[in-house]
Design a protein around this motif. Sequence first.
Motif, PDB file in Angstrom:
ATOM      1  N   GLY A  32       0.798  -1.218   0.000  1.00  0.00           N
ATOM      2  CA  GLY A  32       0.000   0.000   0.000  1.00  0.00           C
ATOM      3  C   GLY A  32       0.831   1.268   0.000  1.00  0.00           C
ATOM      4  O   GLY A  32       0.419   2.307   0.520  1.00  0.00           O
ATOM      5  N   LEU A  33       2.028   1.212  -0.611  1.00  0.00           N
ATOM      6  CA  LEU A  33       2.904   2.375  -0.673  1.00  0.00           C
ATOM      7  C   LEU A  33       2.359   3.407  -1.663  1.00  0.00           C
ATOM      8  O   LEU A  33       1.679   3.064  -2.632  1.00  0.00           O
ATOM      9  N   THR A  34       2.699   4.651  -1.438  1.00  0.00           N
ATOM     10  CA  THR A  34       2.450   5.706  -2.416  1.00  0.00           C
ATOM     11  C   THR A  34       3.708   5.881  -3.246  1.00  0.00           C
ATOM     12  O   THR A  34       4.778   6.174  -2.708  1.00  0.00           O
ATOM     13  N   LEU A  35       3.588   5.682  -4.550  1.00  0.00           N
ATOM     14  CA  LEU A  35       4.741   5.800  -5.432  1.00  0.00           C
ATOM     15  C   LEU A  35       5.085   7.274  -5.644  1.00  0.00           C
ATOM     16  O   LEU A  35       4.225   8.073  -6.032  1.00  0.00           O
ATOM     17  N   VAL A  36       6.336   7.613  -5.382  1.00  0.00           N
ATOM     18  CA  VAL A  36       6.843   8.956  -5.676  1.00  0.00           C
ATOM     19  C   VAL A  36       7.794   8.801  -6.858  1.00  0.00           C
ATOM     20  O   VAL A  36       8.957   8.417  -6.693  1.00  0.00           O
ATOM     21  N   HIS A  37       7.266   9.068  -8.040  1.00  0.00           N
ATOM     22  CA  HIS A  37       8.042   8.834  -9.259  1.00  0.00           C
ATOM     23  C   HIS A  37       9.242   9.778  -9.305  1.00  0.00           C
ATOM     24  O   HIS A  37       9.125  10.948  -8.959  1.00  0.00           O
ATOM     25  N   PRO A  38      10.407   9.294  -9.728  1.00  0.00           N
ATOM     26  CA  PRO A  38      11.597  10.148  -9.726  1.00  0.00           C
ATOM     27  C   PRO A  38      11.550  11.307 -10.714  1.00  0.00           C
ATOM     28  O   PRO A  38      12.272  12.291 -10.551  1.00  0.00           O
ATOM     29  N   TYR A  39      10.697  11.199 -11.743  1.00  0.00           N
ATOM     30  CA  TYR A  39      10.650  12.297 -12.720  1.00  0.00           C
ATOM     31  C   TYR A  39       9.288  12.518 -13.353  1.00  0.00           C
ATOM     32  O   TYR A  39       9.005  13.616 -13.829  1.00  0.00           O
ATOM     33  N   ASP A  40       8.393  11.552 -13.344  1.00  0.00           N
ATOM     34  CA  ASP A  40       7.129  11.703 -14.065  1.00  0.00           C
ATOM     35  C   ASP A  40       5.993  12.064 -13.114  1.00  0.00           C
ATOM     36  O   ASP A  40       5.001  11.349 -13.003  1.00  0.00           O
ATOM     37  N   ASP A  41       6.130  13.184 -12.441  1.00  0.00           N
ATOM     38  CA  ASP A  41       5.161  13.664 -11.461  1.00  0.00           C
ATOM     39  C   ASP A  41       5.218  15.183 -11.491  1.00  0.00           C
ATOM     40  O   ASP A  41       6.301  15.766 -11.406  1.00  0.00           O
ATOM     41  N   GLU A  42       4.069  15.836 -11.573  1.00  0.00           N
ATOM     42  CA  GLU A  42       4.066  17.295 -11.720  1.00  0.00           C
ATOM     43  C   GLU A  42       4.713  18.013 -10.547  1.00  0.00           C
ATOM     44  O   GLU A  42       5.400  19.022 -10.714  1.00  0.00           O
ATOM     45  N   ARG A  43       4.516  17.492  -9.323  1.00  0.00           N
ATOM     46  CA  ARG A  43       5.107  18.155  -8.161  1.00  0.00           C
ATOM     47  C   ARG A  43       6.623  18.004  -8.151  1.00  0.00           C
ATOM     48  O   ARG A  43       7.355  18.923  -7.749  1.00  0.00           O
ATOM     49  N   ILE A  44       7.102  16.846  -8.608  1.00  0.00           N
ATOM     50  CA  ILE A  44       8.546  16.635  -8.735  1.00  0.00           C
ATOM     51  C   ILE A  44       9.113  17.553  -9.811  1.00  0.00           C
ATOM     52  O   ILE A  44      10.123  18.247  -9.605  1.00  0.00           O
ATOM     53  N   ILE A  45       8.472  17.588 -10.973  1.00  0.00           N
ATOM     54  CA  ILE A  45       8.957  18.422 -12.080  1.00  0.00           C
ATOM     55  C   ILE A  45       8.957  19.893 -11.686  1.00  0.00           C
ATOM     56  O   ILE A  45       9.890  20.637 -11.992  1.00  0.00           O
ATOM     57  N   ALA A  46       7.904  20.331 -10.997  1.00  0.00           N
ATOM     58  CA  ALA A  46       7.834  21.730 -10.568  1.00  0.00           C
ATOM     59  C   ALA A  46       8.989  22.068  -9.627  1.00  0.00           C
ATOM     60  O   ALA A  46       9.603  23.143  -9.735  1.00  0.00           O
ATOM     61  N   GLY A  47       9.294  21.162  -8.715  1.00  0.00           N
ATOM     62  CA  GLY A  47      10.426  21.398  -7.822  1.00  0.00           C
ATOM     63  C   GLY A  47      11.735  21.507  -8.571  1.00  0.00           C
ATOM     64  O   GLY A  47      12.554  22.404  -8.318  1.00  0.00           O
ATOM     65  N   GLN A  48      11.954  20.598  -9.534  1.00  0.00           N
ATOM     66  CA  GLN A  48      13.184  20.660 -10.329  1.00  0.00           C
ATOM     67  C   GLN A  48      13.216  21.930 -11.177  1.00  0.00           C
ATOM     68  O   GLN A  48      14.290  22.485 -11.453  1.00  0.00           O
ATOM     69  N   GLY A  49      12.052  22.395 -11.600  1.00  0.00           N
ATOM     70  CA  GLY A  49      11.989  23.593 -12.425  1.00  0.00           C
ATOM     71  C   GLY A  49      12.481  24.848 -11.736  1.00  0.00           C
ATOM     72  O   GLY A  49      12.789  25.849 -12.403  1.00  0.00           O
ATOM     73  N   THR A  50      12.583  24.814 -10.403  1.00  0.00           N
ATOM     74  CA  THR A  50      13.119  25.977  -9.694  1.00  0.00           C
ATOM     75  C   THR A  50      14.570  26.245 -10.085  1.00  0.00           C
ATOM     76  O   THR A  50      15.052  27.373  -9.950  1.00  0.00           O
TER      77      THR A  50
END
Length: 315
Positions: A138-156
Amino acid sequence: MLQLQQIQQARDTITPTLSPTPLILDHVLSDRLGRRVWLKGELFQRTGSFKSRGALNWLRTASADELAGGLGAVSAGNHALGLAWAARAMGAAVTIVMPENASPFKVEGTRRLGAEVILHGDINDAWALMHRLVEERGLTLVHPYDDERIIAGQGTVGLEILDQAPEAGAILCPVGGGGLISGISVAVATRQPSLEVIGVEPEGAASMAHAWQHGAPTRLESVATCAKSLAAAVVGELTYPLCRTGVASLARVDEPAIRHAMQHLLYHAKLMTEPGAAVGIACLLDDVVALPPSGDIVVVITGGNLGREELQAFL
């Protein structure tokens, strides 16, 4: 599609904890090219790479339900470090599946930050196991790159470059799964569309070029490169269209070029980087990319996480 506002919100979210990284002038490359070459020092970010940006943005915008059952991720190492660091501060459990050839330095670092690390097969095998663990635990997957919140963070990273290098004509960015270059391209396209964003991949893991060729994310059967942080077998369903829209071109560099770039960074720029962070420099040293006729060049140096034995091979 990701919007500039989301990246600006991510900056507001992470800035109280993560400081901007510096631009460092590469004097040797600048003299050689006759124009200023700036190195964006993401190796100086928390956990040694840009990945802490996306991870922290994801954790700080996560719901209680997303955190309740623990988090899961697949990573060659830098996403693992960033996620484990960000999750520890919030008391969230993390399980990371890493390929068996992952950097021991990154494996040990991730475990020290409190994550459970499972070494399993190659990158494709690691993903297969993680999908099973998501179902079983029942884990929540935190995708290393294909996630809008991840991409937004990297976009900084892109927002900082726009502020720090107003005379830039091009940004050279390493490409693995495409999260970093996607975020940068959105920031640039909105605020300074004349600035070219150029992706650089290792020959043995050119997953974005493979996707461009096939018109969609298409999995590579295998990956083989010393640049393990860029060894994604397939780019994202989100990152592919963002890159297709916002990235001017892609370049590829071979293993000898990466090694040459590592030596340049060590001996001339005085930076101890990991191989995946050196591909933009390799691109310039081997002259395998068409640069715009004017403007400064910014090369994103994505990380510096490698152990003593790994470094030895490049000295």
